[in-house]
Design a protein around this motif. Structure first.
Motif, short mmCIF file in Angstrom:
data_model
loop_
_atom_site.label_atom_id
_atom_site.label_comp_id
_atom_site.label_asym_id
_atom_site.label_seq_id
_atom_site.Cartn_x
_atom_site.Cartn_y
_atom_site.Cartn_z
N ILE A 225 0.98 -1.15 -0.47
CA ILE A 225 0.07 -0.21 0.11
C ILE A 225 0.83 1.18 -0.04
N LYS A 226 0.42 2.29 -0.68
CA LYS A 226 1.32 3.31 -1.21
C LYS A 226 0.62 4.74 -0.27
N ILE A 227 1.01 5.06 0.41
CA ILE A 227 0.26 6.23 1.44
C ILE A 227 1.28 7.60 0.87
N ASN A 228 0.35 8.34 0.57
CA ASN A 228 0.79 10.08 -0.02
C ASN A 228 -0.17 11.07 0.79
N SER A 229 0.25 12.19 1.19
CA SER A 229 -0.66 12.96 1.29
C SER A 229 -0.86 14.81 0.63
N ASP A 230 -1.67 15.23 0.49
CA ASP A 230 -1.60 16.82 0.01
C ASP A 230 -1.34 17.41 0.69
N ALA A 231 -1.00 17.32 2.25
CA ALA A 231 -1.03 18.77 2.82
C ALA A 231 0.63 18.27 3.32
N PRO A 232 1.02 19.37 3.76
CA PRO A 232 2.43 19.28 4.30
C PRO A 232 2.75 18.97 5.84
N PHE A 233 1.28 19.46 6.58
CA PHE A 233 1.10 19.34 7.82
C PHE A 233 0.48 17.66 8.22
N ILE A 234 1.06 17.09 7.26
CA ILE A 234 0.52 15.60 7.41
C ILE A 234 1.67 14.65 7.18
N GLU A 235 2.85 13.96 8.13
CA GLU A 235 3.68 13.12 8.04
C GLU A 235 3.71 12.12 8.69
N PHE A 236 4.25 11.02 7.86
CA PHE A 236 4.71 9.55 7.85
C PHE A 236 5.83 9.53 8.11
N SER A 237 6.45 8.23 9.22
CA SER A 237 7.29 7.45 8.87
C SER A 237 8.30 6.80 7.34
N LYS A 238 6.93 6.07 6.34
CA LYS A 238 7.24 5.69 5.65
C LYS A 238 6.20 5.63 4.87
N ASP A 239 6.56 4.96 3.35
CA ASP A 239 5.40 5.80 2.18
C ASP A 239 5.00 4.48 1.86
N VAL A 240 5.68 3.35 1.74
CA VAL A 240 5.02 1.91 1.49
C VAL A 240 5.36 1.34 3.00
N ILE A 241 4.13 0.18 3.10
CA ILE A 241 3.24 -0.94 4.17
C ILE A 241 2.76 -2.18 3.77
N THR A 242 3.03 -2.59 3.72
CA THR A 242 3.38 -4.51 3.53
C THR A 242 2.78 -5.17 4.43
#
Length: 331
Positions: A225-242
């Protein structure tokens, strides 16, 4: 014309000045007992001239499927039949290329293997064995699925399953083809993903706020699963989860709402979660207020500790950390 015929009769053959450039110096193949293996090689003139001629094989088992050629970039397809051979046999021979740019030999060697495949769950003899391997050792299952051995795994299956495998064993050598094969064969359910909570709202934040996005699935299997956000104030520690990020049927995805990256007023953003067969969006709204500070509740701390313990245990079971480190960090 008579002079030309006399020259040919005496072995005087005029070749063009340029040489042929071969795609490989030697062909090494492996084939299962009673099976067939195919491949191809190519060549062209060093001056990119048209090349004409024929290809012959020194061995009847090695059939040249395109024996006549005429063009600039030549591809020769071949097929080897191992019927009647035994494990350990090694057959060697040559392709003889006779062209108007000269004569060439391309050697080949074919090794015969026994039709069995060892794995962490034992030899894979049928689809049930393969499903058990795929559940716990997907990396090993991928290698077997895309090997010539898999034809022996499905040799007793019906025509539909054999044709399905032939359609899915192509260049995309990932788990998505295996998932489709097992689902279409009725050996597992299709993976369905969903987010129990798809809206997050925060008011009057002055500090960064940690949150968890839960992603659930209905059955076992490999996911990406690819993770993206369209807002700079939302952050994740990874871009893909398996599948390694799931604890049972749920993945707990850490998210940080960054108060220092928000503009005055209400901020809106989306989290886009996408796999090859599924996509959903989670919405986030947050406002910053310098007079109010967000305070975590005891329940927030409890959830954060449980999630951290879950990730530590997952890393331990996957062999990413040793027992000592797991026990030390879990206390």
């Amino acid at each position: 014309m008579r002079k030309r015929i006399r020259e040919l009769a005496h072995g005087k053959i005029a070749y063009k000045n340029s040489s042929l450039i071969m795609s490989q110096d030697k062909i090494n193949l492996e084939v299962l007992e009673g099976g067939m293996v195919s491949g191809e090689f190519s060549f062209h003139s060093e001056t990119d001239d048209v090349v004409r001629g024929n290809v012959y094989s020194s061995m009847p088992r090695m059939e040249c499927l395109t024996p006549v050629f005429d063009g600039r970039k030549i591809t020769i397809r071949y097929e080897f039949n191992s019927s009647g051979l035994n494990e350990g046999d090694v057959l060697k021979g040559d392709f003889f290329i006779v062209s108007d740019h000269g004569e060439y030999n391309l050697s080949f060697a074919v090794s015969v293997l026994n039709p069995r495949a060892g794995s962490s769950v034992g030899n894979i003899k049928n689809l049930d064995d393969f499903v058990n391997l795929y559940k716990d050792y997907s990396g090993e299952a991928v290698k077997i699925f895309y090997s010539s051995y898999f034809h022996h795994v499905i040799k007793n299956e019906d025509e539909h399953i054999r044709n399905l495998y032939d359609a899915l064993k192509g260049p995309n050598r990932g788990t998505s083809n295996i998932e489709e094969f097992l689902v279409e064969s009725g050996l597992k359910k299709s993976i369905e993903l969903y987010c129990p909570r798809r809206e997050f709202e925060y008011n009057s934040l002055t500090d960064n706020c940690s949150e968890i996005v839960e992603i659930s699935r209905n059955t076992w299997g490999c996911v990406s699963i690819k993770i993206n956000s369209d807002a700079p104030f939302i952050e994740f520690s990874k871009d893909v989860i398996t599948e390694a990020d799931f604890i049972g049927m749920t993945c707990y995805l850490p998210m940080v709402i960054c108060a220092d990256k928000m503009h005055p007023g209400v901020n809106f953003g989306r989290i886009i979660l996408k796999s090859n067969l599924w996509q959903t969006e989670v919405t986030v709204s947050a406002s910053a207020d310098s007079d109010t500070r967000y305070v975590k509740t005891p329940e927030d701390h409890r959830k954060a500790i449980c999630i951290e313990l879950g990730h530590l245990y997952t890393d331990y079971r996957l062999g990413k950390i040793v027992t000592g480190r797991w026990s030390e960090n879990s206390i």
